[in-house]
Design an enzyme around this catalytic site. Structure first.
Site, PDB file in Angstrom:
ATOM      1  N   GLY A  15       0.403  -1.134  -0.368  1.00 40.98           N
ATOM      2  CA  GLY A  15      -0.079   0.449  -0.370  1.00 40.98           C
ATOM      3  C   GLY A  15       1.134   1.081   0.234  1.00 40.98           C
ATOM      4  O   GLY A  15       1.678   1.572   0.460  1.00 40.98           O
ATOM      5  N   ARG A  76       1.096  -6.256  -6.128  1.00 41.99           N
ATOM      6  CA  ARG A  76       1.083  -7.127  -5.647  1.00 41.99           C
ATOM      7  C   ARG A  76       1.583  -7.955  -6.267  1.00 41.99           C
ATOM      8  O   ARG A  76       1.355  -8.167  -8.423  1.00 41.99           O
ATOM      9  CB  ARG A  76      -0.762  -7.200  -5.533  1.00 41.99           C
ATOM     10  CG  ARG A  76      -1.571  -6.933  -4.822  1.00 41.99           C
ATOM     11  CD  ARG A  76      -0.943  -5.759  -2.998  1.00 41.99           C
ATOM     12  NE  ARG A  76      -1.560  -5.256  -1.992  1.00 41.99           N
ATOM     13  CZ  ARG A  76      -1.278  -5.202  -1.032  1.00 41.99           C
ATOM     14  NH1 ARG A  76      -0.541  -5.224  -0.797  1.00 41.99           N
ATOM     15  NH2 ARG A  76      -1.741  -3.990  -0.523  1.00 41.99           N
ATOM     16  N   ASP A 107       5.436  -4.885   6.299  1.00 44.01           N
ATOM     17  CA  ASP A 107       6.080  -6.227   6.911  1.00 44.01           C
ATOM     18  C   ASP A 107       5.673  -6.812   5.810  1.00 44.01           C
ATOM     19  O   ASP A 107       6.917  -7.800   5.468  1.00 44.01           O
ATOM     20  CB  ASP A 107       5.515  -6.652   7.728  1.00 44.01           C
ATOM     21  CG  ASP A 107       3.524  -6.398   7.745  1.00 44.01           C
ATOM     22  OD1 ASP A 107       3.433  -6.392   6.290  1.00 44.01           O
ATOM     23  OD2 ASP A 107       2.899  -7.961   8.700  1.00 44.01           O
ATOM     24  N   THR A 130       4.434   2.780   5.710  1.00 40.81           N
ATOM     25  CA  THR A 130       2.534   2.492   5.902  1.00 40.81           C
ATOM     26  C   THR A 130       2.090   3.228   6.859  1.00 40.81           C
ATOM     27  O   THR A 130       2.648   3.570   7.432  1.00 40.81           O
ATOM     28  CB  THR A 130       3.183   0.906   6.531  1.00 40.81           C
ATOM     29  OG1 THR A 130       1.269   0.847   7.007  1.00 40.81           O
ATOM     30  CG2 THR A 130       3.226   0.247   8.061  1.00 40.81           C
ATOM     31  N   ASP A 132      -0.103   2.611   8.640  1.00 37.89           N
ATOM     32  CA  ASP A 132      -0.592   2.142   9.717  1.00 37.89           C
ATOM     33  C   ASP A 132      -0.065   2.530  11.362  1.00 37.89           C
ATOM     34  O   ASP A 132      -0.010   2.218  12.408  1.00 37.89           O
ATOM     35  CB  ASP A 132      -1.069   0.631  10.007  1.00 37.89           C
ATOM     36  CG  ASP A 132      -2.591   0.625   8.857  1.00 37.89           C
ATOM     37  OD1 ASP A 132      -2.967   1.158   9.265  1.00 37.89           O
ATOM     38  OD2 ASP A 132      -2.407  -0.677   8.331  1.00 37.89           O
ATOM     39  N   ASP A 134       2.147   0.507  12.142  1.00 37.12           N
ATOM     40  CA  ASP A 134       2.454  -1.284  12.617  1.00 37.12           C
ATOM     41  C   ASP A 134       3.526  -2.432  12.530  1.00 37.12           C
ATOM     42  O   ASP A 134       3.127  -3.741  12.921  1.00 37.12           O
ATOM     43  CB  ASP A 134       1.510  -1.710  12.378  1.00 37.12           C
ATOM     44  CG  ASP A 134       1.172  -2.110  10.841  1.00 37.12           C
ATOM     45  OD1 ASP A 134       1.998  -1.435  10.228  1.00 37.12           O
ATOM     46  OD2 ASP A 134       0.458  -3.289  10.436  1.00 37.12           O
ATOM     47  N   ARG A 176      -6.204  -2.135  10.829  1.00 38.43           N
ATOM     48  CA  ARG A 176      -7.000  -3.198  10.728  1.00 38.43           C
ATOM     49  C   ARG A 176      -6.621  -3.865  11.905  1.00 38.43           C
ATOM     50  O   ARG A 176      -7.317  -5.114  12.231  1.00 38.43           O
ATOM     51  CB  ARG A 176      -6.677  -4.264   9.519  1.00 38.43           C
ATOM     52  CG  ARG A 176      -6.721  -5.627   9.102  1.00 38.43           C
ATOM     53  CD  ARG A 176      -6.404  -5.964   7.781  1.00 38.43           C
ATOM     54  NE  ARG A 176      -5.057  -6.386   7.527  1.00 38.43           N
ATOM     55  CZ  ARG A 176      -4.628  -6.043   6.851  1.00 38.43           C
ATOM     56  NH1 ARG A 176      -4.575  -6.517   5.444  1.00 38.43           N
ATOM     57  NH2 ARG A 176      -3.054  -6.044   6.459  1.00 38.43           N
TER      58      ARG A 176
END
Length: 328
Positions: A15, A76, A107, A130, A132, A134, A176
């Site tokens: 992303g 992808r 990741d 990213t 997020d 995360d 998410r």
């Protein structure tokens, strides 16, 4: 002795996030500074397999530091998940005379880079991109700060209309598996409640909290919901539950979606991207490989890919407490 690095490739994968272009720019210009050739790989690992390469110099990245998205595009790649696909990618790297690879992504992207290094002993470095936030090994990933500013701006605008009509708004933000965006933006936006995957507030407690807010004199409320929150199946189910169990609120839902990934990167993300790009290239020159560059205690540090991928970020407990106090 480490392999002498003369030509470095850079790609973006997974992303997109604000700051990726600034990181590309940093990698390219750091290569130019050290008299290295830099090759841009288009469409991530798919482009790596197909040899979709383009030489880049300092002038080819002018005017992109303020641009969202990624000029190298992202895609992808199912084929890269196979041994045969990675063999093709490695062959293209060798044929192009590339000595090292910088991967900007999350990741999943780092997993691919780590496997490439394990199978072919090919030097790789990662830059975490990213929204997020995360990934273990960095306090901030590229795009997180910009996404927070985007969300807070949206909350401020929605609160205006919520106050005008005495409405309760459920606002869904990305996250998410983690609630970093929801928790930070919720505090900054003055949300009455913040729902995140790490903390199960429960439907009954949510309604009770909203009743307390109503009793204290609040005529409108904002509830921030991370998309991975476990209370309901989705944000619309939450709305239906509140409609059925609480009178006095006109409930609305706003899903911010992919607007959180776009926009011009913040000053923080531009500086972070610039620092990360320099560290990634210079780490390759020092003979290091299989690491992710990250921000730790204001310094650029390296974290092994394996640790960054398998680790799980923790929610800031102090922020949870601050959130509870601010919602009083």
């Amino acid at each position: 002795m480490p392999k002498k690095i003369k030509r470095i490739a850079v790609l973006t994968s997974g992303g997109d996030s604000p700051g990726m272009n600034a990181a590309i720019r940093s990698v390219v210009r750091t290569c130019a500074y050290h008299d290295l050739e830099c090759i841009g790989v288009y469409r991530g690992y798919e482009g790596l397999i197909e040899g979709d390469f383009k030489p880049m110099d300092a002038r080819s990245v002018k005017g992109i530091i303020n641009k969202g998205g990624t000029i190298l595009k992202s895609a992808r790649s199912k084929e890269f998940r196979t041994v045969e696909g990675r063999q093709k990618a490695y062959k293209k790297l060798v044929e192009a005379g590339i000595d090292g690879l910088v991967v900007i992504g999350g990741d999943g992207s780092f997993t691919g880079a780590m496997i490439l290094n394990d199978e072919f002993d090919f030097p790789v470095m990662g830059i975490p991109g990213t929204i997020d936030n995360d990934i273990v090994g960095t306090t901030h990933t590229l795009g997180f700060d910009t996404a927070l500013n985007t969300v807070v701006d949206a909350i401020d605008k929605i609160r205006d209309t919520a106050s005008s009509h005495n409405r309760l708004f459920f606002i869904e933000v990305m996250g998410r598996d983690v609630g970093h965006i929801a928790l930070n933006a919720g505090i900054a936006g003055g949300a009455e409640e913040i729902l995140i995957p790490e903390e199960d507030l429960g439907l009954d407690r949510l309604v009770e909290s909203l009743r307390r807010s109503r009793k204290s004199g609040k005529t409108s409320s904002i509830v921030i919901v991370a998309e991975g929150d476990k209370i309901g199946k989705n944000i619309f189910e939450l709305k239906d539950f509140v409609d059925d169990n609480m009178e006095g609120y006109d409930v609305r839902v706003s899903v911010l979606g992919h607007m959180q990934r776009g926009g011009s990167p913040s000053c923080f993300d531009r500086v972070l991207a610039s620092r990360m790009g320099v560290k990634a290239v210079e780490s390759l020159l020092e003979g290091k490989s299989n690491y992710m560059v990250g921000l730790q205690n204001t310094k650029m540090e390296l974290t092994p890919f394996d640790n960054a991928i398998k680790g799980k970020t923790k929610i800031n407990l102090e922020l949870l407490r601050v959130s509870d106090i601010m919602s009083t």
